[in-house]
Design an enzyme around this catalytic site. Structure first.
Site, short mmCIF file in Angstrom:
data_model
loop_
_atom_site.label_atom_id
_atom_site.label_comp_id
_atom_site.label_asym_id
_atom_site.label_seq_id
_atom_site.Cartn_x
_atom_site.Cartn_y
_atom_site.Cartn_z
N SER A 88 0.86 -2.53 2.26
CA SER A 88 2.29 -2.27 2.31
C SER A 88 2.87 -2.32 0.91
CB SER A 88 2.99 -3.26 3.25
OG SER A 88 4.35 -2.95 3.40
N THR A 89 3.78 -3.26 0.64
CA THR A 89 4.46 -3.33 -0.66
C THR A 89 3.44 -3.43 -1.80
OG1 THR A 89 6.30 -4.46 0.38
CG2 THR A 89 6.15 -4.60 -2.01
N HIS B 79 2.22 1.50 4.79
CA HIS B 79 3.61 1.63 5.24
C HIS B 79 4.35 2.57 4.30
CE1 HIS B 79 3.13 -2.74 6.93
NE2 HIS B 79 2.48 -1.85 7.66
N MET C 221 4.29 -7.28 2.40
CA MET C 221 5.13 -8.27 3.07
C MET C 221 4.71 -8.39 4.53
SD MET C 221 8.98 -7.43 1.72
CE MET C 221 8.96 -5.76 2.36
N ASP D 284 1.47 -7.66 9.19
CA ASP D 284 0.87 -6.52 9.90
C ASP D 284 -0.63 -6.46 9.66
OD1 ASP D 284 0.70 -4.23 11.43
OD2 ASP D 284 1.19 -2.88 9.77
#
Length: 359
Positions: free
Chosen positions: A177-178, A204, A298, A301
């Protein structure tokens, strides 16, 4: 208090963002109206985090970002339009050192800012806690990567298919993600042209970003990189990027392992969902044939799904805190005792290759 610099040429956007963060009560906020102003305030105000518009007069966000990273590196969240041009500029910014991005509201800002409020707050707070890092330098040299990319991919695909025959439908799963786009650029290019397994990536990302991102990765990886925007058979030696605005799942069509997008599941908070990809893999691939890698991001998930893969005999890697931009998702995997190994980013590709060779 978190010192925040908001950079945007729109007075309305600056005001709306300022009000958003002021309502939280723990932000010390300054504003900059263009890139030059941002560069100067980065030195004088010394913010903990910056939100930075891309398209501005006098000095654009990309130029400002490069100067800030050279003079006083600071965590930056890019504010980007949801267009292909905006996506390409965003990836350039991430490559220069930006931590993450949020979609810039379209239309009437006051009516649409609420749509990104939660995302903006979460990413700015995460960026304030994040660590900046330079490009990894270990692994193959850029010149050797360019030589690999010159290889005839048809020959590569044939060789990979031959090797895959003995791998019994194994897969490599990557969740991120991030900080993910830049991290993936430090892992995927080091999978060799004869890599005998398919690689499925759940990053993401908005719907309009994943096709340009797949194209960017395809230009730098020895393996062919595709956006999984429709049902397609899973082929060894290819990398599939889950389409943004959807979830990516594995299924079987006859005896053929297939990857396909499906509407976002309301049961999952982030998309494309890493957790859903992991669960679908467990339904159709022997757990012992799954290698799962959880990178920076973050939240949590994929942590439980990847832990289940390990419990059932698969191999898992959590990116270590020392290299993760945001040590959220991999930390959750470690806390669930779901990581076979915890490794820094620059050692992950080599470990995956070692496991594959022993399969």
């Amino acid at each position: 208090m978190i010192k925040l610099l908001i950079v945007d040429d729109s007075a309305l956007m600056r005001r709306q963002l300022t009000q958003l963060f002021q309502s939280e009560g723990d932000f010390d906020i300054r504003q900059a109206r263009n890139g030059q102003d941002a560069v100067e305030q980065n030195l004088s105000f010394e913010p903990d985090v910056v939100t930075l518009d891309i398209n501005m007069p006098e000095m654009d966000g990309i130029t400002a970002l490069s100067l800030m990273m050279a003079q006083r590196p600071v965590p930056v969240i890019m504010v980007s339009s949801l267009t292909e041009k905006g996506a390409l500029a965003t990836f350039e910014a991430l490559n220069l050192g930006a931590v993450d991005y949020v979609a810039k509201p379209g239309g009437t800002i006051s009516l649409t800012l609420d749509d990104i409020r939660k995302d903006m707050l979460a990413k700015v707070r995460a960026a304030a806690r994040s660590k900046l890092r330079s490009k990894a330098t270990s692994g193959a040299e850029p010149s050797s990567l360019r030589e690999r990319m010159a290889t005839d991919r048809q020959v590569v695909a044939e060789r990979a298919s031959q090797l895959a025959a003995s791998k019994q439908d194994g897969v490599v799963l990557v969740g991120v993600s991030t900080g993910g786009p830049r991290s993936l650029e430090e892992v995927l290019p080091f999978f060799p042209e004869d890599f005998p397994l398919p690689v499925l990536v759940a990053q993401h990302m908005p719907a309009s970003f994943t096709a340009p991102f797949a194209g960017r990765l395809n230009a730098m990886c020895p393996l062919e990189v595709l956006e999984a925007d429709r049902p397609m058979p899973v082929v060894a030696g290819k990398i599939y990027i889950g389409k943004g605005g959807a979830d990516m799942v594995l299924s079987k069509r006859g005896n053929t392992l297939t990857v396909a997008p499906k509407p976002e599941s309301p049961e999952h908070m982030w998309h494309p969902s890493v957790e859903l990809l992991a669960r679908s893999a467990l339904e159709h691939v022997a757990p012992s044939k799954i290698i799962a890698v959880l990178l920076t991001g973050m939240g949590y998930d994929g942590a439980e799904g990847f832990a289940e893969i390990k419990r059932r005999g698969g191999s898992t890697i959590a990116e270590s805190e020392e290299t993760a931009v945001v040590y959220g998702m991999p930390k959750e995997l470690v806390q669930r005792k779901g990581a076979s190994l915890v490794l820094p980013l620059n050692k992950i590709a080599a470990q995956v290759k070692t496991w594959v060779a022993r399969t």
